[in-house]
Design an enzyme around this catalytic site. Sequence first.
Site, PDB file in Angstrom:
ATOM      1  N   PRO A 137       0.837  -1.204   0.000  1.00  0.00           N
ATOM      2  CA  PRO A 137       0.000   0.000   0.000  1.00  0.00           C
ATOM      3  C   PRO A 137       0.877   1.261   0.000  1.00  0.00           C
ATOM      4  O   PRO A 137       2.108   1.170  -0.005  1.00  0.00           O
ATOM      5  CB  PRO A 137      -0.764  -0.125   1.312  1.00  0.00           C
ATOM      6  CG  PRO A 137       0.196  -0.827   2.229  1.00  0.00           C
ATOM      7  CD  PRO A 137       1.065  -1.707   1.367  1.00  0.00           C
ATOM      8  N   TRP A 138       0.224   2.433   0.063  1.00  0.00           N
ATOM      9  CA  TRP A 138       0.972   3.690  -0.062  1.00  0.00           C
ATOM     10  C   TRP A 138       1.454   4.240   1.277  1.00  0.00           C
ATOM     11  O   TRP A 138       2.195   5.213   1.301  1.00  0.00           O
ATOM     12  CB  TRP A 138       0.113   4.761  -0.754  1.00  0.00           C
ATOM     13  CG  TRP A 138      -1.306   4.847  -0.254  1.00  0.00           C
ATOM     14  CD1 TRP A 138      -2.401   4.303  -0.851  1.00  0.00           C
ATOM     15  CD2 TRP A 138      -1.780   5.488   0.939  1.00  0.00           C
ATOM     16  NE1 TRP A 138      -3.525   4.541  -0.103  1.00  0.00           N
ATOM     17  CE2 TRP A 138      -3.172   5.282   1.011  1.00  0.00           C
ATOM     18  CE3 TRP A 138      -1.177   6.206   1.968  1.00  0.00           C
ATOM     19  CZ2 TRP A 138      -3.961   5.760   2.055  1.00  0.00           C
ATOM     20  CZ3 TRP A 138      -1.950   6.686   3.012  1.00  0.00           C
ATOM     21  CH2 TRP A 138      -3.328   6.458   3.039  1.00  0.00           C
ATOM     22  N   LYS A 162       5.159  -4.835  -6.561  1.00  0.00           N
ATOM     23  CA  LYS A 162       4.383  -3.701  -7.075  1.00  0.00           C
ATOM     24  C   LYS A 162       3.968  -2.778  -5.932  1.00  0.00           C
ATOM     25  O   LYS A 162       3.295  -3.216  -5.000  1.00  0.00           O
ATOM     26  CB  LYS A 162       3.101  -4.189  -7.763  1.00  0.00           C
ATOM     27  CG  LYS A 162       2.311  -3.033  -8.390  1.00  0.00           C
ATOM     28  CD  LYS A 162       0.905  -3.440  -8.807  1.00  0.00           C
ATOM     29  CE  LYS A 162      -0.147  -3.091  -7.788  1.00  0.00           C
ATOM     30  NZ  LYS A 162      -0.373  -1.655  -7.612  1.00  0.00           N
ATOM     31  N   PRO A 163       4.337  -1.494  -5.999  1.00  0.00           N
ATOM     32  CA  PRO A 163       3.852  -0.543  -5.002  1.00  0.00           C
ATOM     33  C   PRO A 163       2.471  -0.012  -5.387  1.00  0.00           C
ATOM     34  O   PRO A 163       1.958  -0.292  -6.472  1.00  0.00           O
ATOM     35  CB  PRO A 163       4.889   0.584  -5.083  1.00  0.00           C
ATOM     36  CG  PRO A 163       5.346   0.559  -6.521  1.00  0.00           C
ATOM     37  CD  PRO A 163       5.255  -0.889  -6.971  1.00  0.00           C
ATOM     38  N   SER A 214      -5.970  -3.080   1.887  1.00  0.00           N
ATOM     39  CA  SER A 214      -7.282  -2.990   2.520  1.00  0.00           C
ATOM     40  C   SER A 214      -7.963  -4.365   2.590  1.00  0.00           C
ATOM     41  O   SER A 214      -7.620  -5.278   1.827  1.00  0.00           O
ATOM     42  CB  SER A 214      -8.165  -2.032   1.714  1.00  0.00           C
ATOM     43  OG  SER A 214      -8.300  -2.536   0.400  1.00  0.00           O
ATOM     44  N   ALA A 216     -11.010  -5.009   1.650  1.00  0.00           N
ATOM     45  CA  ALA A 216     -11.779  -5.233   0.419  1.00  0.00           C
ATOM     46  C   ALA A 216     -10.882  -5.843  -0.658  1.00  0.00           C
ATOM     47  O   ALA A 216     -11.237  -6.847  -1.290  1.00  0.00           O
ATOM     48  CB  ALA A 216     -12.386  -3.916  -0.061  1.00  0.00           C
ATOM     49  N   GLU A 235      -1.926  -8.986   4.994  1.00  0.00           N
ATOM     50  CA  GLU A 235      -1.854  -8.043   6.119  1.00  0.00           C
ATOM     51  C   GLU A 235      -2.811  -6.919   5.770  1.00  0.00           C
ATOM     52  O   GLU A 235      -2.519  -6.095   4.897  1.00  0.00           O
ATOM     53  CB  GLU A 235      -0.426  -7.518   6.302  1.00  0.00           C
ATOM     54  CG  GLU A 235       0.587  -8.583   6.675  1.00  0.00           C
ATOM     55  CD  GLU A 235       0.365  -9.192   8.048  1.00  0.00           C
ATOM     56  OE1 GLU A 235      -0.435  -8.648   8.838  1.00  0.00           O
ATOM     57  OE2 GLU A 235       0.975 -10.237   8.341  1.00  0.00           O
ATOM     58  N   CYS A 269      -1.834   0.956   9.700  1.00  0.00           N
ATOM     59  CA  CYS A 269      -2.788  -0.104  10.047  1.00  0.00           C
ATOM     60  C   CYS A 269      -2.896  -0.228  11.553  1.00  0.00           C
ATOM     61  O   CYS A 269      -3.971  -0.401  12.101  1.00  0.00           O
ATOM     62  CB  CYS A 269      -2.345  -1.410   9.417  1.00  0.00           C
ATOM     63  SG  CYS A 269      -0.633  -1.840   9.788  1.00  0.00           S
ATOM     64  N   GLU A 366     -12.524   1.801   9.425  1.00  0.00           N
ATOM     65  CA  GLU A 366     -11.142   2.267   9.639  1.00  0.00           C
ATOM     66  C   GLU A 366     -11.023   3.673   9.050  1.00  0.00           C
ATOM     67  O   GLU A 366     -11.149   3.847   7.837  1.00  0.00           O
ATOM     68  CB  GLU A 366     -10.203   1.304   8.915  1.00  0.00           C
ATOM     69  CG  GLU A 366      -8.754   1.636   9.083  1.00  0.00           C
ATOM     70  CD  GLU A 366      -7.845   0.740   8.233  1.00  0.00           C
ATOM     71  OE1 GLU A 366      -8.245   0.303   7.138  1.00  0.00           O
ATOM     72  OE2 GLU A 366      -6.724   0.496   8.688  1.00  0.00           O
TER      73      GLU A 366
HETATM   74  P1  NAD Z   1      -5.477  -0.984  -1.229  1.00  0.00           P
HETATM   75  O1  NAD Z   1      -5.998  -2.316  -0.832  1.00  0.00           O
HETATM   76  O2  NAD Z   1      -6.350  -0.080  -1.974  1.00  0.00           O
HETATM   77  O3  NAD Z   1      -4.166  -1.166  -2.140  1.00  0.00           O
HETATM   78  C1  NAD Z   1      -3.029  -1.863  -1.686  1.00  0.00           C
HETATM   79  C2  NAD Z   1      -2.281  -2.414  -2.891  1.00  0.00           C
HETATM   80  O4  NAD Z   1      -3.054  -3.437  -3.504  1.00  0.00           O
HETATM   81  C3  NAD Z   1      -2.007  -1.394  -3.997  1.00  0.00           C
HETATM   82  O5  NAD Z   1      -0.732  -1.671  -4.547  1.00  0.00           O
HETATM   83  C4  NAD Z   1      -3.120  -1.681  -4.982  1.00  0.00           C
HETATM   84  O6  NAD Z   1      -2.808  -1.258  -6.306  1.00  0.00           O
HETATM   85  C5  NAD Z   1      -3.255  -3.175  -4.885  1.00  0.00           C
HETATM   86  N1  NAD Z   1      -4.567  -3.744  -5.204  1.00  0.00           N
HETATM   87  C6  NAD Z   1      -5.788  -3.182  -5.013  1.00  0.00           C
HETATM   88  N2  NAD Z   1      -6.760  -4.049  -5.380  1.00  0.00           N
HETATM   89  C7  NAD Z   1      -6.133  -5.180  -5.764  1.00  0.00           C
HETATM   90  C8  NAD Z   1      -6.585  -6.461  -6.233  1.00  0.00           C
HETATM   91  N3  NAD Z   1      -7.889  -6.754  -6.366  1.00  0.00           N
HETATM   92  N4  NAD Z   1      -5.670  -7.404  -6.529  1.00  0.00           N
HETATM   93  C9  NAD Z   1      -4.345  -7.150  -6.367  1.00  0.00           C
HETATM   94  N5  NAD Z   1      -3.859  -5.958  -5.967  1.00  0.00           N
HETATM   95  C10 NAD Z   1      -4.736  -4.987  -5.650  1.00  0.00           C
HETATM   96  O7  NAD Z   1      -4.928  -0.328   0.116  1.00  0.00           O
HETATM   97  P2  NAD Z   1      -4.277   1.131   0.321  1.00  0.00           P
HETATM   98  O8  NAD Z   1      -5.362   2.148   0.299  1.00  0.00           O
HETATM   99  O9  NAD Z   1      -3.109   1.296  -0.579  1.00  0.00           O
HETATM  100  O10 NAD Z   1      -3.680   0.982   1.805  1.00  0.00           O
HETATM  101  C11 NAD Z   1      -4.398   1.232   2.958  1.00  0.00           C
HETATM  102  C12 NAD Z   1      -4.877  -0.067   3.589  1.00  0.00           C
HETATM  103  O11 NAD Z   1      -3.758  -0.921   3.852  1.00  0.00           O
HETATM  104  C13 NAD Z   1      -5.521   0.177   4.947  1.00  0.00           C
HETATM  105  O12 NAD Z   1      -6.669  -0.618   5.064  1.00  0.00           O
HETATM  106  C14 NAD Z   1      -4.451  -0.279   5.934  1.00  0.00           C
HETATM  107  O13 NAD Z   1      -4.935  -0.652   7.192  1.00  0.00           O
HETATM  108  C15 NAD Z   1      -3.850  -1.415   5.201  1.00  0.00           C
HETATM  109  N6  NAD Z   1      -2.507  -1.709   5.726  1.00  0.00           N
HETATM  110  C16 NAD Z   1      -2.316  -2.865   6.452  1.00  0.00           C
HETATM  111  C17 NAD Z   1      -1.070  -3.143   7.012  1.00  0.00           C
HETATM  112  C18 NAD Z   1      -0.824  -4.397   7.818  1.00  0.00           C
HETATM  113  O14 NAD Z   1       0.342  -4.771   8.013  1.00  0.00           O
HETATM  114  N7  NAD Z   1      -1.856  -5.076   8.332  1.00  0.00           N
HETATM  115  C19 NAD Z   1      -0.020  -2.240   6.841  1.00  0.00           C
HETATM  116  C20 NAD Z   1      -0.254  -1.069   6.115  1.00  0.00           C
HETATM  117  C21 NAD Z   1      -1.506  -0.824   5.552  1.00  0.00           C
END
Ligand code: NAD
Length: 471
Positions: A137-138, A162-163, A214, A216, A235, A269, A366
Amino acid sequence: MTVNGRAIAPSATFDVVNPATGCVEAHAPECTAEVLDAAMEAAAAAQRHWRLDESARRAAMRQLADSVMQNADELSSLLQLETGKPTAVAAAEPPLCATWLEYYAAMDLPRETLQDNETALIELVHRPLGVVTAITPWNFPLALAMWKIAPALRAGNTVVLKPSPFAPLATLALGRIMGDVLPAGVVNTVSGGDDLGERMVAHRVPRMVSFTGSVAAGRNVAVSAMADLKRLTLELGGNDAAIVLDDADAEGVAASILEMAFFNTGQACVLPKRIFVPSGRYSEFVEAFAAVSAKMTTGDPKASSTVLGPLSTRPQYERVIDLVADAITGGAQVAAGGAAIEGPGFFFQPTILAKVAEGTRIVDEEQFGPALPIMAYTTVAEAIDRANRSEYGLCGSVWSADRERASTVAEQLEVGTTYVNAHGTLLPTIPFGGVKSSGIGLENGWAGLVSFTEPQVVHSSHADVAAVMGA
Ligand code: NAD
C-alpha cells in the site's frame, strides 16, 4: 521499472500527485502485460540459482542493506514527495529496510529432527516456494516492501514487487538499487494500478502472494490466489481499540495515545482508532485528548515543527472529511479540530470527537486519518465487548497504572497483538499479523521467514539397501 536487472522504458505512464500541494509532480510507468510476463519469467529463471547458495544470499542481502543506506536521502525525499510524510517519518524508512535485511540475513532456516533412531532419520526442512508476488500500500511503501523482500530472499525465493499507484516513486528507486546489487531477476519491480495487482495475483508463475492493503482488496486477492492454490499472506486493515482504565493519568495517556494515533497523520494499520475511557472521568479524558491534539502542528511536511502532514491521497482526504461530517451529523461533538484546512494540499485538522455512538461510520470503519472518536464505558467487561465487536482484529491496547490488571484485560482482546501502555511498536524480531478480517498469516520474526517457505519431510531410512532392493 527494473526487470531482470535492467531499467525498462515505459510505453505509458500515470500521474503521481504531491499531497502537500495537490499537484502532479511525476509520471510513473504503467506496466504492460508483456513486461509483467518478462518480470515473472526473469524471477523464475533467477530462482533456480538464487535458491542454491545460502551464504551468497546472506552476503547479497547485507550488501543491499549498505546500498539502501548509501541512497537513503534519495529514497526518503521521493517518499516525502509522494506521501507528504513529515521528514522524520520519511527518513525512518530506509534504515528500517536495512535493519530488516540485516536481521533476516543473519537468520537460519529452521531444520527440525523429528526422528533419529535405528530405523530412520526423519527431518522437517523448509524449502523456498519459488516466485513471490509482493503488493504494497501507499502508507509505508519501503518498510512494508522490505517486510516481504528480506524474508522472501533469505528463504531462497525471488520476487516481483508492485507498489501502490499513489506512491510508486520511492519503491521504483529501491527497485533500481536492488537491481544494481542483486543478481539479475532476483527482485523485479513494476508499477501500475489495481488491475496490475490483479494480474500479478492471477499470474501462473508465482507460487505465493504476499499482500498488504485494505480488507476489500485482500478478499479479492484471496479468491484469486486460491484458484491455483498459491500460498498467501494477507496483512489488511485494522480498527484498533484502546481501553483506558479508571486509574490512568489522563494527560499522560492522552499524550501517549495521540503520539501513536496521529503518527504518519493517522495513516497506519496499527494505530489506536477507537478510544474507550471510563464514564466517571469522561470529560476529563476528552479535555486531555483535545488539549494534546490542539498543540499538534499540521503543515509543510518539510518543516521541522510539523507533526502532521497532509493525508497522502485525495481519496483518503475526501474519506476523512466525509467520516467526520457524518459523525457530526449523527450528534458527535467536536472537542478539537473537525475540518479540512483551507488551501492547496490534502490537510485536515487533528480532530477529537466526543459522544460518538457505535454504529457511526467513524467508529465502525477504519478512518485512516487524524480524527479520533472517544467513547465512554461503564464497566470494563462492557468495554472489552465493544472493542471486540468489530470485523477487524489487528491490534489493541489497555492503559493503566496497574500493569497486571491491564494485562488481564488486554488478553481478552480478539486481536493479533495486544499491548499494555503502548500501541503499535513493531520489531523485526516479533511476528505480526491480524485475526478476523485483519489478515491471514504472519510477517516478521521467525514466523515471517517460515511463511515464505513450504515444509518438506526428509525421511532417510537406515534399512539395508540390499534388503530394500529385495536381494
Ligand atoms: P489498497 O488495498 O487499496 O491497495 C493496496 C495495494 O493493492 C495497492 O498496490 C493496490 O494497487 C493493490 N490492489 C488493489 N486491489 C487489488 C486487487 N484486487 N488485486 C491485487 N492488488 C490490488 O490499500 P491502500 O489504500 O493502498 O492501503 C491502505 C490499507 O492498507 C488500509 O486498510 C491499511 O490498514 C492497510 N494496511 C495494512 C497493514 C498491515 O500490516 N496489516 C499495513 C499497512 C496498511
